[in-house]
Motif scaffolding. Structure first.
Motif, PDB file in Angstrom:
ATOM      1  N   GLY A  38      35.873 -26.426  30.834  1.00 28.28           N
ATOM      2  CA  GLY A  38      35.020 -26.145  31.986  1.00 28.28           C
ATOM      3  C   GLY A  38      33.624 -25.762  31.557  1.00 28.28           C
ATOM      4  N   MET A  39      32.850 -25.333  32.543  1.00 30.24           N
ATOM      5  CA  MET A  39      31.480 -24.897  32.294  1.00 30.24           C
ATOM      6  C   MET A  39      31.468 -23.416  31.965  1.00 30.24           C
ATOM      7  SD  MET A  39      29.118 -26.924  34.991  1.00 30.24           S
ATOM      8  CE  MET A  39      29.061 -28.718  34.938  1.00 30.24           C
ATOM      9  N   MET A  40      30.503 -23.017  31.138  1.00 27.78           N
ATOM     10  CA  MET A  40      30.387 -21.608  30.780  1.00 27.78           C
ATOM     11  C   MET A  40      28.966 -21.127  30.993  1.00 27.78           C
ATOM     12  SD  MET A  40      30.513 -21.518  26.600  1.00 27.78           S
ATOM     13  CE  MET A  40      30.238 -19.744  26.593  1.00 27.78           C
ATOM     14  N   TYR A  41      28.837 -19.808  31.116  1.00 33.97           N
ATOM     15  CA  TYR A  41      27.552 -19.175  31.403  1.00 33.97           C
ATOM     16  C   TYR A  41      27.288 -18.126  30.345  1.00 33.97           C
ATOM     17  CZ  TYR A  41      23.989 -16.734  34.246  1.00 33.97           C
ATOM     18  OH  TYR A  41      22.834 -16.166  34.708  1.00 33.97           O
ATOM     19  N   GLY A  42      26.050 -18.065  29.828  1.00 36.92           N
ATOM     20  CA  GLY A  42      25.727 -17.068  28.819  1.00 36.92           C
ATOM     21  C   GLY A  42      24.295 -17.180  28.370  1.00 36.92           C
ATOM     22  N   THR A  43      23.973 -16.468  27.285  1.00 40.92           N
ATOM     23  CA  THR A  43      22.595 -16.482  26.790  1.00 40.92           C
ATOM     24  C   THR A  43      22.338 -17.737  25.963  1.00 40.92           C
ATOM     25  OG1 THR A  43      23.185 -15.265  24.781  1.00 40.92           O
ATOM     26  CG2 THR A  43      22.514 -13.964  26.704  1.00 40.92           C
ATOM     27  N   ALA A  80      35.055 -24.290  26.289  1.00 43.26           N
ATOM     28  CA  ALA A  80      34.061 -25.201  26.854  1.00 43.26           C
ATOM     29  C   ALA A  80      33.857 -26.419  25.968  1.00 43.26           C
ATOM     30  CB  ALA A  80      32.743 -24.463  27.058  1.00 43.26           C
ATOM     31  N   ILE A  81      33.789 -26.228  24.657  1.00 35.92           N
ATOM     32  CA  ILE A  81      33.593 -27.341  23.730  1.00 35.92           C
ATOM     33  C   ILE A  81      34.734 -28.344  23.842  1.00 35.92           C
ATOM     34  CG2 ILE A  81      33.614 -27.921  21.262  1.00 35.92           C
ATOM     35  CD1 ILE A  81      31.974 -25.331  20.827  1.00 35.92           C
ATOM     36  N   ASN A  82      35.938 -27.853  24.135  1.00 33.12           N
ATOM     37  CA  ASN A  82      37.099 -28.737  24.262  1.00 33.12           C
ATOM     38  C   ASN A  82      37.309 -29.245  25.681  1.00 33.12           C
ATOM     39  OD1 ASN A  82      38.690 -28.883  21.574  1.00 33.12           O
ATOM     40  ND2 ASN A  82      38.051 -26.745  21.724  1.00 33.12           N
TER      41      ASN A  82
END
Length: 301
Positions: free
Chosen positions: A241-246, A236-238
């Motif tokens: 795409g989008m990411m999902y988490g806490t 995601a940092i690079n």
């Protein structure tokens, strides 16, 4: 007739084999090889003149004689074990060994900040941590305890909360958002590159949100699926795409500016991390001390 010393040692092996129904796992608990365990059991059966276990390539089961022996020695050995554990309060330096199965994010967010203090405070305690999102039988695989999200803790376990409930959020890099735009509603994610989350039971996680009509989940097609947070964050940092988490897992990258939260008004909250262990076994003193220290330091508030 009183049992000899060899019998007493081998009775402990019998209890371990009965718990795990597996020589390798029983040997792991007792600190001996599976072959040494098998040799000791054969010697005990020879001295007693009865077979205690039926053993095949696929299973290990108690015989009728084994069931009777187990029923006679289980409670006394448990009482002895608890008595030994209770002596720890008289030691200047608690000692021992604990083995933990920990969901990967908890290993980073909870144990990462706590273990340096624990090691300084209790130099004679050894900790074996297996960080994995795979769902396992902590008792059957020789662990003293597990740490998981509250909603995934197995039933029939003693459960201790380790953190408050956690906020679940969506994040992406500034470069990604500049290139593909910022979603304003969860439904917009279907037009974005979203990194899939593979759960410990191999299911693909549906991203959860909360709106005016309550909580709901969205199944999103993903060209890339990942089963642990650090790899997903690197992608995601690079800009993958989008990411999902806490939210706590994203916090350092949000502070550095390498990730940005989106859809914050739609974020939902889920159960925090919980420690769990079998109600049928005494709690090792080192495990109690670790639990107390996590509650003292409160790394997640």
């Amino acid at each position: 007739m009183l049992p000899n010393r060899a019998d007493l040692a081998d009775f402990a092996y019998v209890l371990a084999i009965a718990r795990h129904r597996n020589f390798r796992l029983a040997g792991l608990e007792m600190g001996v090889s599976a072959s040494a365990l098998s040799h000791s059991l054969k010697a005990l059966e020879g001295r007693l003149g009865v077979r205690l276990f039926n053993r095949t390539n696929r299973s290990v089961t108690l015989t009728t004689a084994g069931e009777e022996l187990l029923g006679a020695i289980d409670a006394p050995f448990a009482a002895i074990g608890q008595a030994v554990e209770n002596l720890a309060r008289f030691r200047d330096k608690p000692a021992g060994h604990i083995r933990l199965n920990v969901v990967a994010d908890a290993a980073t967010l909870l144990l990462g900040p706590v273990m340096p203090v624990f090691l300084d405070r209790y130099p004679d305690i050894v900790v074996d941590i297996v960080a994995s999102n795979r769902l396992v039988d902590v008792v059957g695989e020789g662990f003293d305890a597990g740490i998981r999200y509250g909603g995934t803790v197995p039933e029939d376990m003693i459960v201790q909360r380790l953190s408050p409930d956690l906020r679940w959020v969506v994040a992406a890099s500034p470069g990604y958002l500049e290139r593909f735009g910022v979603p304003t509603r969860p439904e917009d994610l279907r037009d974005h590159r979203c990194l899939g989350v593979r759960l410990g039971d191999d299911r693909i996680y549906q991203w959860e949100f909360e709106g005016p009509e309550g909580e709901f989940a969205i199944a999103l097609p993903s060209r890339v699926t990942v089963n642990e947070t650090p790899t997903m964050q690197a992608m995601a940092i690079n800009g993958a795409g989008m990411m999902y988490g806490t939210e706590p897992a994203f916090a350092p990258h949000i502070a550095q500016g390498s990730l940005r939260l989106v859809l914050e008004d739609w974020s939902t909250t889920g159960p925090g991390f919980h420690l769990y262990y079998s109600s049928r076994r005494q709690v090792p003193v080192p495990l109690r001390l670790l639990l107390d220290l996590i509650r003292e330091l409160r790394p997640l508030g």
